[in-house]
Design a protein around this motif. Structure first.
Motif, mmCIF file in Angstrom:
data_model
loop_
_atom_site.group_PDB
_atom_site.id
_atom_site.type_symbol
_atom_site.label_atom_id
_atom_site.label_comp_id
_atom_site.label_asym_id
_atom_site.label_seq_id
_atom_site.Cartn_x
_atom_site.Cartn_y
_atom_site.Cartn_z
ATOM 1 N N LEU A 1 -7.735 -3.143 -10.473
ATOM 2 C CA LEU A 1 -6.621 -4.061 -10.258
ATOM 3 C C LEU A 1 -5.365 -3.569 -10.978
ATOM 4 O O LEU A 1 -4.254 -3.631 -10.437
ATOM 5 C CB LEU A 1 -7.010 -5.460 -10.731
ATOM 6 C CG LEU A 1 -6.012 -6.580 -10.441
ATOM 7 C CD1 LEU A 1 -5.718 -6.674 -8.949
ATOM 8 C CD2 LEU A 1 -6.565 -7.913 -10.945
ATOM 9 N N ASP A 2 -5.536 -3.070 -12.202
ATOM 10 C CA ASP A 2 -4.392 -2.534 -12.949
ATOM 11 C C ASP A 2 -3.761 -1.359 -12.212
ATOM 12 O O ASP A 2 -2.536 -1.170 -12.248
ATOM 13 C CB ASP A 2 -4.836 -2.097 -14.346
ATOM 14 C CG ASP A 2 -5.162 -3.277 -15.250
ATOM 15 O OD1 ASP A 2 -4.765 -4.404 -14.900
ATOM 16 O OD2 ASP A 2 -5.820 -3.068 -16.289
ATOM 17 N N ILE B 1 3.961 -6.267 -3.192
ATOM 18 C CA ILE B 1 2.508 -6.469 -3.185
ATOM 19 C C ILE B 1 1.876 -5.178 -2.684
ATOM 20 O O ILE B 1 2.108 -4.755 -1.552
ATOM 21 C CB ILE B 1 2.104 -7.658 -2.299
ATOM 22 C CG1 ILE B 1 2.737 -8.949 -2.834
ATOM 23 C CG2 ILE B 1 0.589 -7.791 -2.233
ATOM 24 C CD1 ILE B 1 2.379 -10.186 -2.043
ATOM 25 N N GLN B 2 1.098 -4.554 -3.559
ATOM 26 C CA GLN B 2 0.418 -3.309 -3.229
ATOM 27 C C GLN B 2 -1.021 -3.638 -2.834
ATOM 28 O O GLN B 2 -1.743 -4.300 -3.578
ATOM 29 C CB GLN B 2 0.421 -2.372 -4.430
ATOM 30 C CG GLN B 2 -0.067 -0.978 -4.151
ATOM 31 C CD GLN B 2 0.970 -0.091 -3.487
ATOM 32 O OE1 GLN B 2 0.686 0.500 -2.457
ATOM 33 N NE2 GLN B 2 2.160 0.007 -4.062
ATOM 34 N N VAL B 3 -1.426 -3.204 -1.642
ATOM 35 C CA VAL B 3 -2.744 -3.533 -1.111
ATOM 36 C C VAL B 3 -3.595 -2.266 -1.046
ATOM 37 O O VAL B 3 -3.156 -1.258 -0.479
ATOM 38 C CB VAL B 3 -2.649 -4.152 0.301
ATOM 39 C CG1 VAL B 3 -4.004 -4.688 0.744
ATOM 40 C CG2 VAL B 3 -1.600 -5.249 0.343
ATOM 41 N N PHE C 1 -5.140 -6.684 -4.293
ATOM 42 C CA PHE C 1 -3.712 -7.008 -4.184
ATOM 43 C C PHE C 1 -3.092 -6.994 -5.575
ATOM 44 O O PHE C 1 -3.445 -7.818 -6.424
ATOM 45 C CB PHE C 1 -3.503 -8.386 -3.546
ATOM 46 C CG PHE C 1 -3.934 -8.464 -2.112
ATOM 47 C CD1 PHE C 1 -3.034 -8.241 -1.090
ATOM 48 C CD2 PHE C 1 -5.250 -8.744 -1.786
ATOM 49 C CE1 PHE C 1 -3.436 -8.306 0.238
ATOM 50 C CE2 PHE C 1 -5.663 -8.811 -0.470
ATOM 51 C CZ PHE C 1 -4.748 -8.589 0.547
ATOM 52 N N GLY C 2 -2.186 -6.044 -5.804
ATOM 53 C CA GLY C 2 -1.424 -6.011 -7.046
ATOM 54 C C GLY C 2 -0.026 -6.538 -6.793
ATOM 55 O O GLY C 2 0.710 -5.995 -5.970
ATOM 56 N N ARG D 1 0.056 -1.213 -11.157
ATOM 57 C CA ARG D 1 0.900 -0.089 -11.566
ATOM 58 C C ARG D 1 1.600 0.530 -10.354
ATOM 59 O O ARG D 1 2.786 0.873 -10.404
ATOM 60 C CB ARG D 1 0.058 0.962 -12.280
ATOM 61 C CG ARG D 1 0.907 2.116 -12.844
ATOM 62 C CD ARG D 1 0.082 3.183 -13.526
ATOM 63 N NE ARG D 1 -0.714 3.933 -12.572
ATOM 64 C CZ ARG D 1 -2.023 3.816 -12.424
ATOM 65 N NH1 ARG D 1 -2.695 2.967 -13.193
ATOM 66 N NH2 ARG D 1 -2.687 4.529 -11.538
ATOM 67 N N ASN D 2 0.881 0.647 -9.251
ATOM 68 C CA ASN D 2 1.487 1.174 -8.033
ATOM 69 C C ASN D 2 2.591 0.260 -7.521
ATOM 70 O O ASN D 2 3.601 0.733 -6.987
ATOM 71 C CB ASN D 2 0.413 1.368 -6.959
ATOM 72 C CG ASN D 2 -0.309 2.686 -7.078
ATOM 73 O OD1 ASN D 2 0.128 3.696 -6.535
ATOM 74 N ND2 ASN D 2 -1.403 2.696 -7.817
#
Length: 649
Positions: free
Chosen positions: A387-388, A302-304, A291-292, A392-393
């Motif tokens: 994770l980065d 939140i990018q999963v 999760f980003g 970034r996404n």
């Protein structure tokens, strides 16, 4: 039991975010005083136990759902007005009652809170807007032919017996993977009924995507080997499968069976494609969700990313509502509680923010799944790179959303100038009708706003009036708008729900606009702007004319961005109307006169059709003939006979 006071309705708009904070400070504001009084009344009976509380307004609508380790302490915070944000002060000012549910542990409260938020979608909670269930790949091992398991996509409740692989981020990810798996393992994807009735191989066998077990083109043992290979591959053991295919190809080549060797070669290519597609950035992770979380300009994304069996099953971006004054760890905790309420949590979860109440969340997810679920915030190494990538996404998704919003805002400003609107429209409703020679008539409404299409607000209208002449678009529109606005007037007379449109777009010219104006005037509505969209000369797209209620008419340059936007709105309404019409027509095509007979369910209907052959023969049958049907009593036979012979139909 609901606690607190019930009094007159208060409009939420009076407590706009634009108002200064001083308006809410202290308890001298009458609405704020009523809210604090209602909460204080509940405080008297609250225990120091974990639980969930719900706040209601004067109409009984849920404003907020929250959980607490100690209910009395948590709810008491809402009476300390000076320490609350403007948004929470506004919520308190609208609160007139509360419902309390105590739980044994805080983790139970967390799970209950997530379920209630998803069920009621309260306006002051952080909401997970995209509430779809993720697709899976199912290796189905039950049914009429369990010796020939099928490989298929699956979405929803996992009732079927078999192995589920996923989740995938989108239907496209599943389709891409399934197509490659069919080339690689040649397992069937058809239903049991289709499988049972085959006399010769279907097209999938011809294009080498199925081994045709339905007509014995493969033995049970060889098909079983394919199933084992499929399980191994989807479980992450792709190296074993690859080595096996290489060995088989070499053996076929050594035996100069080049045709078979070419088959294994093609399957190896399919395997390589899947590995390349799914191994992107997955590293050595087994089952992990990443999760980003990123925040910018009031947006939280939140990018999963889903990693399953060392394979990347895709990713998905979520944008959250009602997060203006929330810290990102709190946002993440609320999001995760809702996200995993109906999904399987993996053992390891990577995040760039550790959610608040991490231990409680881990305990809740672990108790649900039967194994230890752990959150990680890697600081270095390959996991940090993964994770980065997710963060970034998330940043890029926010940038795209802001760019789209900026363009959308500009288009809406141009629309205000072109159509002489009083304000920038927040809710645009577009109407269209569909029928074929007056049959299966339906109306459709789509909704759009500054953020794009609001598909949850789409509505379809089956035309019910028996007096409408076939194909009379004016009367169809009259029924649709009358039903729409009379219902809206009953449910929201003070127009505080946000369901009232600022602009109506109708497919048609001056006649349609004039008719819509008259229909709304009959219901006492005169403050909704109306615009008609008609095809220009020769009915060519790109030469549309726009008609206003004052009789004025406009055209836009063929390369106008606003023209493209209005065409999209019109085309989306047209698509939705046609889809609704086709669904109704398909349903009616399979309808039977027996469906309307009282007391005739599927079993009796089947018995009648097996006995007589057609519904027409049932209709023309005599009473003694009906009584001879197995499962049809004398009373039911009389009922069927009377229906067809005494009914006007």
């Amino acid at each position: 039991m609901r606690h607190g006071l019930i009094s007159e309705s208060q409009e939420a708009d009076r407590f706009s975010e634009k108002q200064p904070l001083d308006v809410f400070k202290g308890t001298d504001h009458p609405d704020l005083e009523k809210g604090v009084a209602a909460i204080s009344n509940v405080l008297k009976t609250l225990p120091m136990r974990p639980g969930v509380y719900r706040m209601y307004d004067s109409k009984g609508n849920i404003l907020y759902v929250g959980k607490a380790r100690a209910l009395k302490n948590r709810v008491a915070n809402y009476t300390q007005i000076s320490g609350l944000s403007r948004r929470i002060q506004r919520m308190v000012s609208q609160t007139r009652s509360m419902t309390i549910v105590t739980t044994t542990t805080e983790s139970e409260a967390l799970l209950l809170e997530a379920q209630l938020i998803k069920r009621y979608r309260p306006p002051y909670n952080i909401l997970l807007r995209d509430d779809k269930s993720f697709p899976y790949i199912l290796l189905k091992e039950e049914g009429t032919f369990p010796q020939f398991p099928s490989l298929q996509r699956h979405r929803g409740v996992r009732r079927a017996k078999g192995h589920y692989y996923g989740p995938f981020a989108s239907a496209d990810s599943v389709t891409l993977t399934l197509n490659s798996l069919q080339k690689l393992f040649l397992l069937r994807s058809c239903s049991d009924s289709f499988f049972r009735n085959r006399k010769r191989p279907c097209l999938l066998y011809q294009i080498k995507r199925c081994s045709a077990p339905c007509v014995d083109r493969i033995s049970d043992a060889d098909y079983h080997d394919l199933v084992v290979d499929t399980r191994d591959f989807l479980a992450g053991k792709s190296t074993n499968v690859q080595q096996k295919l290489v060995s088989s190809m070499e053996q076929a080549s050594d035996a100069q069976n080049y045709e078979l060797a070419a088959v294994y070669r093609d399957r190896l290519r399919a395997l390589t494609f899947i590995q390349n597609h799914q191994a992107i950035n997955s590293g050595n992770l087994s089952n992990t969700d990443i999760f980003g979380v990123e925040s910018r300009a009031g947006l939280v994304c939140i990018q999963v990313f889903f990693i399953r069996n060392r394979q990347n099953w895709g990713h998905h971006a979520y944008f959250l509502n009602h997060v203006d004054d929330q810290a990102l760890p709190d946002v993440l905790q609320s999001f995760l509680g809702q996200f995993y309420e109906d999904k399987i949590a993996p053992k390891d979860i990577l995040t760039n923010y550790i959610p608040s109440d991490t231990e409680v969340l881990e305990e809740a997810l672990s108790s649900q799944r039967g194994y230890k679920v752990k959150f990680h915030q890697p600081q270095r190494g390959d996991l940090k790179k993964l994770l980065d990538n997710a963060v970034r996404n998330a940043k890029e998704a926010i940038e795209r959303r802001l760019a789209e919003a900026s363009t959308q805002q500009q288009l809406l400003k141009e629309m205000v100038d072109l159509f002489h609107l009083d304000k920038m429209p927040d809710r645009i409703e577009v109407y269209d009708n569909s029928h074929i020679m007056g049959t299966n008539m339906v109306g459709a409404m789509i909704v759009a706003g500054p953020e794009g299409f609001r598909r949850n607000s789409y509505r379809k209208f089956n035309i019910k009036s028996q007096t409408i002449n076939p194909g009379d678009d004016f009367e169809m529109m009259r029924e649709v708008l009358t039903r729409r606005f009379s219902r809206l007037e009953r449910s929201d007379p003070d127009r505080s729900s946000g369901e009232w449109p600022d602009l109506l777009l109708v497919d048609g010219g001056k006649g349609q606009v004039r008719a819509v104006k008259e229909i709304l005037a009959e219901q006492g509505i005169s403050d909704v702007s109306i615009v008609g969209i008609s095809k220009g000369p020769d009915r060519h797209a790109g030469r549309e004319h726009f008609h206003l209620v004052d009789g004025s008419e406009y055209a836009l340059p063929p390369n106008s961005g606003l023209l493209f936007y209005l065409q999209r709105l019109r085309d989306e309404a047209h698509r939705f109307a046609i889809g609704t019409h086709r669904a109704r027509r398909a349903k009616n095509m399979t309808a039977s006169p027996l469906d309307d007979v009282p007391g005739i369910g599927p079993t009796r209907k089947k018995a009648l059709l097996l006995h007589f052959g057609t519904a027409r023969d049932v209709k023309n049958a005599s009473l003694p003939e009906l009584e001879k049907v197995n499962g049809i009593s004398s009373a039911i036979a009389q009922q069927i006979y009377d229906f067809f012979h005494n009914s006007p139909a």
